[in-house]
Design a protein around this motif. Structure first.
Motif, mmCIF file in Angstrom:
data_model
loop_
_atom_site.group_PDB
_atom_site.id
_atom_site.type_symbol
_atom_site.label_atom_id
_atom_site.label_comp_id
_atom_site.label_asym_id
_atom_site.label_seq_id
_atom_site.Cartn_x
_atom_site.Cartn_y
_atom_site.Cartn_z
ATOM 1 N N UNK A 118 29.972 22.102 -30.592
ATOM 2 C CA UNK A 118 30.243 21.883 -32.016
ATOM 3 C C UNK A 118 29.851 23.114 -32.832
ATOM 4 N N UNK A 119 28.723 23.703 -32.505
ATOM 5 C CA UNK A 119 28.275 24.907 -33.200
ATOM 6 C C UNK A 119 29.269 26.052 -32.992
ATOM 7 N N UNK A 120 29.723 26.238 -31.764
ATOM 8 C CA UNK A 120 30.706 27.280 -31.457
ATOM 9 C C UNK A 120 31.987 27.086 -32.258
ATOM 10 N N UNK A 121 32.359 25.847 -32.502
ATOM 11 C CA UNK A 121 33.589 25.533 -33.229
ATOM 12 C C UNK A 121 33.372 25.486 -34.739
ATOM 13 N N UNK A 122 32.136 25.677 -35.190
ATOM 14 C CA UNK A 122 31.849 25.650 -36.619
ATOM 15 C C UNK A 122 31.890 24.260 -37.220
ATOM 16 N N UNK A 123 31.649 23.237 -36.401
ATOM 17 C CA UNK A 123 31.670 21.850 -36.850
ATOM 18 C C UNK A 123 30.261 21.439 -37.268
ATOM 19 N N UNK A 124 30.117 20.945 -38.498
ATOM 20 C CA UNK A 124 28.817 20.494 -38.985
ATOM 21 C C UNK A 124 28.365 19.284 -38.173
ATOM 22 N N UNK A 125 27.116 19.337 -37.731
ATOM 23 C CA UNK A 125 26.588 18.298 -36.856
ATOM 24 C C UNK A 125 25.131 18.022 -37.215
ATOM 25 N N UNK A 126 24.781 16.756 -37.243
ATOM 26 C CA UNK A 126 23.393 16.363 -37.456
ATOM 27 C C UNK A 126 22.918 15.581 -36.243
ATOM 28 N N UNK A 127 21.841 16.048 -35.636
ATOM 29 C CA UNK A 127 21.262 15.419 -34.438
ATOM 30 C C UNK A 127 20.258 14.360 -34.877
ATOM 31 N N UNK A 128 20.523 13.105 -34.501
ATOM 32 C CA UNK A 128 19.647 11.998 -34.875
ATOM 33 C C UNK A 128 18.700 11.592 -33.741
ATOM 34 N N UNK A 129 18.568 12.445 -32.725
ATOM 35 C CA UNK A 129 17.611 12.196 -31.652
ATOM 36 C C UNK A 129 18.286 11.679 -30.395
ATOM 37 N N UNK A 130 17.528 11.462 -29.429
ATOM 38 C CA UNK A 130 16.178 11.821 -29.093
ATOM 39 C C UNK A 130 16.116 13.311 -28.822
ATOM 40 N N UNK A 131 14.925 13.847 -28.856
ATOM 41 C CA UNK A 131 14.789 15.294 -28.712
ATOM 42 C C UNK A 131 13.888 15.722 -27.573
ATOM 43 N N UNK A 132 13.559 14.775 -26.680
ATOM 44 C CA UNK A 132 12.812 15.140 -25.480
ATOM 45 C C UNK A 132 13.200 14.167 -24.371
ATOM 46 N N UNK A 133 12.690 14.383 -23.188
ATOM 47 C CA UNK A 133 13.076 13.587 -22.033
ATOM 48 C C UNK A 133 12.295 12.304 -21.839
ATOM 49 N N UNK A 134 11.437 11.944 -22.792
ATOM 50 C CA UNK A 134 10.677 10.702 -22.662
ATOM 51 C C UNK A 134 11.612 9.500 -22.731
ATOM 52 N N UNK A 135 11.313 8.487 -21.971
ATOM 53 C CA UNK A 135 12.133 7.271 -21.965
ATOM 54 C C UNK A 135 12.136 6.620 -23.344
ATOM 55 N N UNK A 136 13.350 6.330 -23.838
ATOM 56 C CA UNK A 136 13.523 5.675 -25.141
ATOM 57 C C UNK A 136 14.547 4.553 -24.984
ATOM 58 N N UNK A 137 14.674 3.734 -25.997
ATOM 59 C CA UNK A 137 15.629 2.629 -25.990
ATOM 60 C C UNK A 137 16.918 3.060 -26.675
ATOM 61 N N UNK A 138 18.022 3.060 -25.928
ATOM 62 C CA UNK A 138 19.303 3.530 -26.471
ATOM 63 C C UNK A 138 19.756 2.781 -27.726
ATOM 64 N N UNK A 139 19.437 1.471 -27.902
ATOM 65 C CA UNK A 139 19.908 0.818 -29.136
ATOM 66 C C UNK A 139 19.380 1.483 -30.411
ATOM 67 N N UNK A 140 18.173 2.023 -30.344
ATOM 68 C CA UNK A 140 17.598 2.661 -31.531
ATOM 69 C C UNK A 140 18.428 3.857 -31.981
ATOM 70 N N UNK A 141 18.923 4.617 -31.033
ATOM 71 C CA UNK A 141 19.663 5.831 -31.363
ATOM 72 C C UNK A 141 21.147 5.553 -31.597
ATOM 73 N N UNK A 142 21.693 4.607 -30.859
ATOM 74 C CA UNK A 142 23.078 4.204 -31.099
ATOM 75 C C UNK A 142 23.248 3.632 -32.489
ATOM 76 N N UNK A 143 22.273 2.844 -32.916
ATOM 77 C CA UNK A 143 22.329 2.229 -34.246
ATOM 78 C C UNK A 143 22.278 3.280 -35.353
ATOM 79 N N UNK A 144 21.501 4.332 -35.168
ATOM 80 C CA UNK A 144 21.416 5.375 -36.197
ATOM 81 C C UNK A 144 22.777 6.011 -36.462
ATOM 82 N N UNK A 145 23.471 6.349 -35.390
ATOM 83 C CA UNK A 145 24.786 6.982 -35.532
ATOM 84 C C UNK A 145 25.797 5.984 -36.086
ATOM 85 N N UNK A 146 25.853 4.797 -35.506
ATOM 86 C CA UNK A 146 26.837 3.806 -35.939
ATOM 87 C C UNK A 146 26.648 3.421 -37.399
#
Length: 151
Positions: A21-49
């Motif tokens: 996305x950066x190479x294509x000049x597309x604005x992008x906002x990362x809502x996580x996760x930002x490390x390899x620790x185990x997390x619950x996917x519903x928390x992050x899916x819900x943020x984007x949706x």
């Protein structure tokens, strides 16, 4: 604006997509996760949706191990058409026929080069409208009816 998120199983692929996305000049906002620790996917899916559903983002990309969990979560939100794709053809059709506003990928089932090609195809494809719009209208009507019937 595209919002993107992953769980721990999709982190590496999410980073690859962000680079594209950066190479294509597309604005992008990362809502996580930002490390390899185990997390619950519903928390992050819900943020984007939620952001796409509310209109504060145009499109979203979600990545978990298989993409299945993120798809289930995202499609609970009003107006979301999250499409799980595993190849370039599916990503293209997700936009052309279904006007998918969230693309979902599996970080453990898709290699980085394929993911890049899929995201590029999804971004570059135009919605065909016509008979496909009539089908999306039916989905929207079902969604509205179900919200009215909810207790």
């Amino acid at each position: 604006m595209i919002v993107i998120a992953s769980d721990h199983g999709g982190l590496n692929l999410k980073d690859e997509i962000k680079a594209l996305l950066s190479e294509r000049g597309v604005a992008c906002e990362d809502l996580g996760t930002n490390n390899g620790d185990s997390v619950d996917y519903p928390d992050f899916g819900a943020k984007v949706a939620q952001r796409v559903s509310q209109g504060s983002a145009d499109l979203g990309i979600l990545v978990c191990g298989t993409g299945i969990g993120m798809s289930i979560v995202a499609n609970k939100f009003p107006g979301i058409r999250a499409a799980l794709a595993t190849d370039v053809f599916m990503a293209t059709m997700a936009k052309e026929h279904n006007n998918a506003n969230i693309l979902v990928l599996g970080g453990r089932v898709i290699d980085p080069a394929t993911a890049r090609a899929m995201v590029a195809a999804w971004l570059d494809t135009e919605f065909a409208a016509g008979r496909h719009q009539a089908r999306l209208d039916k989905i929207a009507a079902l969604e509205k009816d179900l919200r009215v019937q909810a207790p």
